[in-house]
Design a protein around this motif. Structure first.
Motif, PDB file in Angstrom:
ATOM      1  N   VAL A  38       0.942  -4.633  -4.044  1.00 54.33           N
ATOM      2  CA  VAL A  38       1.634  -3.414  -3.601  1.00 54.33           C
ATOM      3  C   VAL A  38       3.306  -3.795  -2.660  1.00 54.33           C
ATOM      4  N   ILE A  39       4.215  -3.624  -2.963  1.00 53.05           N
ATOM      5  CA  ILE A  39       4.796  -3.492  -1.010  1.00 53.05           C
ATOM      6  C   ILE A  39       5.385  -2.340  -0.917  1.00 53.05           C
ATOM      7  N   PHE A  40       5.931  -2.056   0.455  1.00 54.94           N
ATOM      8  CA  PHE A  40       6.798  -0.528   0.689  1.00 54.94           C
ATOM      9  C   PHE A  40       7.739  -1.032   1.258  1.00 54.94           C
ATOM     10  N   LEU A  41       8.717  -0.185   0.723  1.00 54.09           N
ATOM     11  CA  LEU A  41       9.673   0.000   1.242  1.00 54.09           C
ATOM     12  C   LEU A  41      10.598   1.199   1.394  1.00 54.09           C
ATOM     13  N   TYR A  42      11.819   1.498   2.201  1.00 55.33           N
ATOM     14  CA  TYR A  42      11.806   2.564   1.974  1.00 55.33           C
ATOM     15  C   TYR A  42      13.079   2.466   3.134  1.00 55.33           C
ATOM     16  N   ASP A  43      14.735   3.588   2.861  1.00 59.62           N
ATOM     17  CA  ASP A  43      15.650   3.699   3.400  1.00 59.62           C
ATOM     18  C   ASP A  43      16.419   4.814   3.708  1.00 59.62           C
ATOM     19  N   LEU A  68       6.496  -7.854   7.820  1.00 66.37           N
ATOM     20  CA  LEU A  68       5.893  -6.557   8.252  1.00 66.37           C
ATOM     21  C   LEU A  68       5.415  -5.800   7.318  1.00 66.37           C
ATOM     22  N   LEU A  69       4.687  -5.193   7.588  1.00 63.91           N
ATOM     23  CA  LEU A  69       3.852  -3.944   6.211  1.00 63.91           C
ATOM     24  C   LEU A  69       5.136  -3.462   5.496  1.00 63.91           C
ATOM     25  N   VAL A  70       5.970  -3.507   5.550  1.00 62.69           N
ATOM     26  CA  VAL A  70       7.468  -2.155   5.361  1.00 62.69           C
ATOM     27  C   VAL A  70       7.868  -2.688   5.611  1.00 62.69           C
ATOM     28  N   SER A  71       9.253  -2.831   5.172  1.00 63.62           N
ATOM     29  CA  SER A  71      10.933  -2.864   4.413  1.00 63.62           C
ATOM     30  C   SER A  71      11.740  -1.999   4.686  1.00 63.62           C
ATOM     31  N   SER A  72      12.906  -2.205   5.127  1.00 62.37           N
ATOM     32  CA  SER A  72      13.944  -1.333   4.648  1.00 62.37           C
ATOM     33  C   SER A  72      14.455  -1.888   3.662  1.00 62.37           C
ATOM     34  N   ILE A  73      14.839  -1.370   2.474  1.00 63.45           N
ATOM     35  CA  ILE A  73      15.986  -2.165   2.152  1.00 63.45           C
ATOM     36  C   ILE A  73      16.374  -2.934   1.871  1.00 63.45           C
ATOM     37  N   ASP A  74      17.750  -2.801   2.782  1.00 62.93           N
ATOM     38  CA  ASP A  74      18.743  -4.152   3.266  1.00 62.93           C
ATOM     39  C   ASP A  74      17.877  -4.991   3.684  1.00 62.93           C
ATOM     40  N   ALA A  81      15.094   7.193  -5.049  1.00 65.75           N
ATOM     41  CA  ALA A  81      16.559   6.643  -4.567  1.00 65.75           C
ATOM     42  C   ALA A  81      16.378   5.567  -4.653  1.00 65.75           C
ATOM     43  N   VAL A  82      15.141   5.470  -4.089  1.00 67.21           N
ATOM     44  CA  VAL A  82      14.643   3.975  -2.772  1.00 67.21           C
ATOM     45  C   VAL A  82      14.702   2.991  -4.551  1.00 67.21           C
ATOM     46  N   GLY A  83      13.706   3.088  -5.305  1.00 61.41           N
ATOM     47  CA  GLY A  83      13.027   2.967  -6.485  1.00 61.41           C
ATOM     48  C   GLY A  83      14.806   2.247  -6.859  1.00 61.41           C
ATOM     49  N   SER A  84      15.016   3.383  -7.005  1.00 60.31           N
ATOM     50  CA  SER A  84      16.386   2.616  -8.077  1.00 60.31           C
ATOM     51  C   SER A  84      17.278   1.551  -7.020  1.00 60.31           C
TER      52      SER A  84
END
Length: 957
Positions: free
Chosen positions: A724-729, A774-780, A809-812
């Motif tokens: 898995v990876i983790f993304l945020y927006d 980085l453990l988490v990445s922004s969507i951009d 929404a982040v998933g889309s």
């Protein structure tokens, strides 16, 4: 006969029936008329409660309750009150008001002064006795004539007991404070209260009309009172308790209120009347007996109401009653307790006792409460008190069949109504059927039957159904006798016996059995534990003989028993449920992995009970809803949350495993379900971690978990880890920091080991820049990395990635990026070279020096097929956007053939091969194969090799 009673009764009859002599005429004629109505020669026998007049109802009450007749004959004022109030339900509000009226009417001067009489023990004693008579006659009239029901009677009698106890306690505390001051805790320095615990039917809110009340007195802290005449708290509360019992229990010229039974307290009659929390806890931990667990199920503090000490008391005794594990040993404990009761019934010739005799009230209560003892530690919903509510919940959650619940509930209502009518006769605490013909006819009429024989016919039917269900739960399980499990058996005799049962490796199995019999672990078991083991081993021997390899099956069973032998609840389960043992043997025979899984998670034994539940495909929305409710019941405590998550995950894996081993799930469906289960766990773990985060900048995290690999491609196996990876927006300045903490929490919750295991092993190395990123990445940032920095192998992995949990929404947004990246035009030659080079690198990392074929890593195996599919996606998705769909390798091969990109025959043969390879791998892993290798000639891989050469122009690595 009381003249006032004749006057009031005559007036009532005249208003409702006429033809009654005037008040001034001969009293003998008036008595004759009243008694005629009492004998039943009135039209009331054909009327229902809505058609009957008060006098009709009164006469039936007089016929069916000698107690009510005595009370009303002696008190015409009460008769008049009854006529004016009989239509209203008798409840707590009315009882409370009636008690107040007793004081106002008897002592108007003290009422004017603010109710001081409420603190006079003598006045209170008289008032509560009058109150009981008033409540009793009203309940008797309403119940016998169909105006009230069982619940009204039980709830009103419970309310009466609670109000009397609460008023008596308040009165005595007021008086004793004036004498000795307030009792103060030595640690908290706060005022202490005597908590009065109602047990039995009082605790359950099910009190009957002539019952005693079972009480236990406890207080939180030792210390002493703060008055001039100081007393220790123990002595203060002991005196209060004795005086309270006298107010309620003592028989005076006004009668009594309730008989008080204190024998359920620690040490019984020989114990202290009151006990501190510390002393109670020490007793329950060190000396509490099994029957006391049963008794404490119904425990409920009835006075003082809303005490802050109640929560601490609950925390103290509930672990004694409700064990964290499924406590199947409770069945045998309650079986023995019931056997003692039944033996006493036989000794005292009380077979006609509808409470303690066969098919009686106690057997219904035991049936409900054994499930509470077994399962209440894990399911707090089962910690409810009223018997009928417990039965209905057991039906709702599937532990009892609905028809069984209906039978038990109907029997409970019938038996409790009959119990009340037996007690209405003379206000005696009895559950014995009458012996006199006159009393039998009265009881038949009170139960609305034409005669006693008709009543008994219905009664016998109810008792038979209750006994049948009771015996099904508590009956001694059938034992398999085997001469092969004896202390003095010789190895040769044991080998011969096993060979006759079909054991091909009989000597090896015999040695294993003898080793177990002589082991220190077996000798160190308690006597009860050895008896259980001695019951189980013969069954293991016989059951294993029914399968193709008895020796292997027996070995797995013995390994499992060795793992759980000191955990008495699980041994008790196997001993109590032969049908579950047969299902367990079938599972273990089919899979060594299943054997190891159940050894690690014996709490799953419970799922073996219901074959219908075991073999039903999961309904994920219902499972999701149930999991949400169970997690909500944990509050913010992480440990029980993890236990719930682990149990639900293991439970669903077990169901899928059972269906898999029965051949009821194709591998593709199994993988889909295992993937859905992982997604479910990820959703709830994310939600829990965010809701308990130390720092949050928004209510709903704009954060998503993206799955790769087996989970991303929906090809999960039983032991697959989660890539898995983790993304945020989220543009908030604290977003990166907060979401990084969230990702760490999620990873910790998924991978933390507890006593119940762990959820999943995770792999986070597929994130941008791998382990160094980085453990988490922004969507951009993720989009920029994928489009300009990612390696080809990372785009290969992206072809099997998908949104699993979090903000849709982040998933889309992720899905749009994924499609854009996969659809980028590529240099086909360079792409081909890079994929071939990567495949060679993987092959070199998994060398195979054996003559066997590694179905995953060797040329022509699963990795080759996956690489070819990924190549087709990356090479052609810019021209054919449908290639970006994450629909699985089989569907993408078919799609490529349909578009003319590969030979259709080769595509179909490769699809068949891929399915065969996966199924072979799956079967081997079910039996713990460390590496999935088979004979070269067992699997034909030519189609895969030909397709590889057609696509890449070279032979596979």
């Amino acid at each position: 006969m009381n003249r006032k009673w004749l006057v009031v009764s005559g007036e009532s009859l005249r208003r409702n029936h006429g033809a009654v002599p005037p008040l001034a005429t001969d009293y003998s004629r008036l008595v004759e008329c009243i008694l005629t109505y009492q004998a039943g020669d009135t039209p009331m026998n054909t009327k229902n409660s809505q058609q009957m007049s008060f006098s009709d109802m009164l006469q039936k009450t007089m016929r069916c309750s000698r107690y009510a007749r005595r009370v009303l004959e002696a008190d015409p004022v009460m008769l008049q009150w009854l006529e004016e109030n009989y239509t209203a339900r008798c409840d707590r509000v009315e009882i409370d008001r009636l008690l107040q009226q007793h004081f106002i009417q008897a002592f108007p001067e003290t009422a004017k002064e603010g109710g001081g009489a409420l603190c006079d023990e003598a006045l209170l004693s008289r008032a509560v006795r009058s109150l009981r008579k008033q409540v009793m006659v009203k309940l008797i009239l309403r119940d016998l004539n169909g105006l009230g029901d069982l619940n009204e009677v039980m709830q009103a009698m419970t309310a009466l007991a609670e109000i009397v106890v609460q008023r008596a306690q308040a009165c005595l505390m007021s008086v004793m404070r004036a004498q000795f001051g307030s009792p103060i805790g030595e640690d908290s320095n706060t005022e202490q209260a005597l908590l009065i615990i109602g047990m039995g039917k009082l605790g359950g809110g099910e009190l009957n009309v002539s019952s005693d009340i079972d009480l236990i007195f406890v207080y939180a802290e030792d210390g002493q009172t703060n008055g001039a005449r100081a007393l220790g708290n123990h002595e203060f509360f002991t005196r209060l308790g004795r005086r309270l019992i006298n107010i309620i229990n003592e028989a005076t010229r006004d009668g009594y209120v309730f008989r008080v039974d204190m024998r359920l307290r620690p040490y019984g009659d020989s114990g202290s009347l009151v006990m501190s929390f510390a002393a109670l806890e020490e007793y329950l931990v060190a000396q509490g007996r099994e029957w006391e667990r049963y008794a404490w199920i119904k425990a409920r503090v009835i006075a003082p109401e809303n005490s802050p000490d109640i929560a601490e008391l609950n925390r103290l005794y509930q672990p004694f009653v409700y064990r964290k594990y499924l406590d199947f040993g409770a069945i045998d404990s309650m079986r023995k307790l019931h056997a003692q009761i039944r033996q006493e019934v036989l000794r005292r010739d009380r077979q006609d006792n509808i409470k303690l005799g066969p098919g009686g009230i106690r057997e219904i209560e035991f049936t409900a409460q054994v499930f509470q003892l077994i399962r209440g530690g894990q399911n707090e919903r089962l910690r409810i008190l009223p018997t009928q509510q417990v039965l209905k919940l057991l039906g709702k959650i599937g532990h009892l069949a609905e028809n069984v619940v209906a039978d038990l509930d109907a029997a409970y209502i019938f038996l409790r109504n009959l119990e009340h009518r037996l007690q209405y006769l003379d206000d005696q605490q009895t559950q014995e059927l009458p012996e006199k013909d006159e009393d039998r006819q009265i009881i038949a009429e009170a139960m609305d039957y034409a005669d006693y024989a008709a009543l008994c016919e219905v009664l016998d039917g109810h008792r038979a159904r209750v006994s049948a269900q009771f015996d099904q739960i508590f009956g001694e399980p059938a034992q398999v006798q085997s001469s092969l499990w004896r202390e003095d058996i010789a190895v040769d005799e044991l080998v011969q016996g096993l060979e006759k049962l079909g054991y091909r490796t009989a000597l090896e199995s015999a040695q294993r059995l003898l080793q177990l019999r002589g082991s220190a672990r077996y000798r160190q078991l308690s006597e009860h534990g050895r008896q259980r083991m001695d019951r189980l081993i013969p069954q293991f021997i016989v059951l294993s003989g029914q399968y193709s390899d008895p020796g292997v099956t027996l070995s797995r069973l013995l390994t499992l028993v060795d793992a759980i032998s000191r955990r008495s609840a699980y041994m008790a389960f196997l001993a109590e449920y032969p049908q579950a043992l047969a299902r367990l043997t079938r599972l273990l025979s089919a899979s060594s992995w299943a054997a190891a899984y159940l050894s690690r998670h014996p709490a799953l034994f419970d799922e073996l009970l219901d074959a219908r539940e075991m073999y039903q495909p999961p309904l994920w929305p219902e499972i999701d809803s149930d999991l949400q409710a169970r997690l909500a019941g944990c509050g913010s405590d992480v440990e029980p949350q993890l236990e719930v998550l682990h149990h639900v995950q293991q439970e669903q894996v077990f169901y899928l495993l059972a269906m898999d081993l029965q051949g009821l799930l194709p591998l593709e469906q199994l993988s889909d379900h295992l993937s859905d289960l992982a997604d479910l766990m990820l959703r709830h773990v994310l939600s829990l971690c965010w809701s308990t985060a130390r720092k949050r900048h928004c209510d709903q995290a704009r954060f998503a978990i993206i799955s790769y690999g087996k989970l991303g491609g929906r090809e999960m196996g039983y032991v697959s880890d989660l890539d898995v990876i983790f993304l945020y927006d989220d543009d908030h300045p604290d977003a990166q920091e907060n979401y990084a903490r969230l990702a760490k929490s999620i990873n910790a919750m998924l991978g933390s080991y507890t006593a119940t295991g762990r959820l999943y092993e995770t792999d986070l190395r597929l994130r941008p820049n791998g382990a160094s990123g980085l453990l988490v990445s922004s969507i951009d940032a993720f989009a920029e990395y994928q489009q300009s920095q990612a390696w080809v192998w990372e785009h290969q992995a992206l072809s099997r990635a998908r949104f699993s949990a979090g903000d849709s929404a982040v998933g889309s947004s992720f899905e749009r990026i994924r499609q854009q990246v996969l659809s980028m035009p590529r240099d086909i030659g360079r792409l081909r070279d890079e994929i071939v080079a990567m495949r060679q690198k993987m092959h070199d990392g998994h060398p195979n020096h054996s003559e066997l074929f590694d179905i995953k890593h060797d040329s022509g195996g699963m990795v080759d097929i996956e690489f070819m599919v990924q190549y087709l996606v990356l090479a052609h998705a810019h021209q054919y956007p449908e290639f970006t769909a994450n629909v699985g390798n089989l569907a993408l091969l078919k799609m490529a053939a349909g578009l003319g990109l590969i030979d259709a025959d080769l595509a179909e043969q490769t699809r068949v091969l891929y399915r065969t390879l996966r199924q072979t791998q799956h079967r081997m892993r079910l039996n713990d194969a460390s590496s999935c290798r088979v004979a070269q000639e067992q699997i034909d891989t030519r189609a895969c090799r030909e397709l590889w050469e057609a696509l890449f122009g070279v032979h596979s690595a």
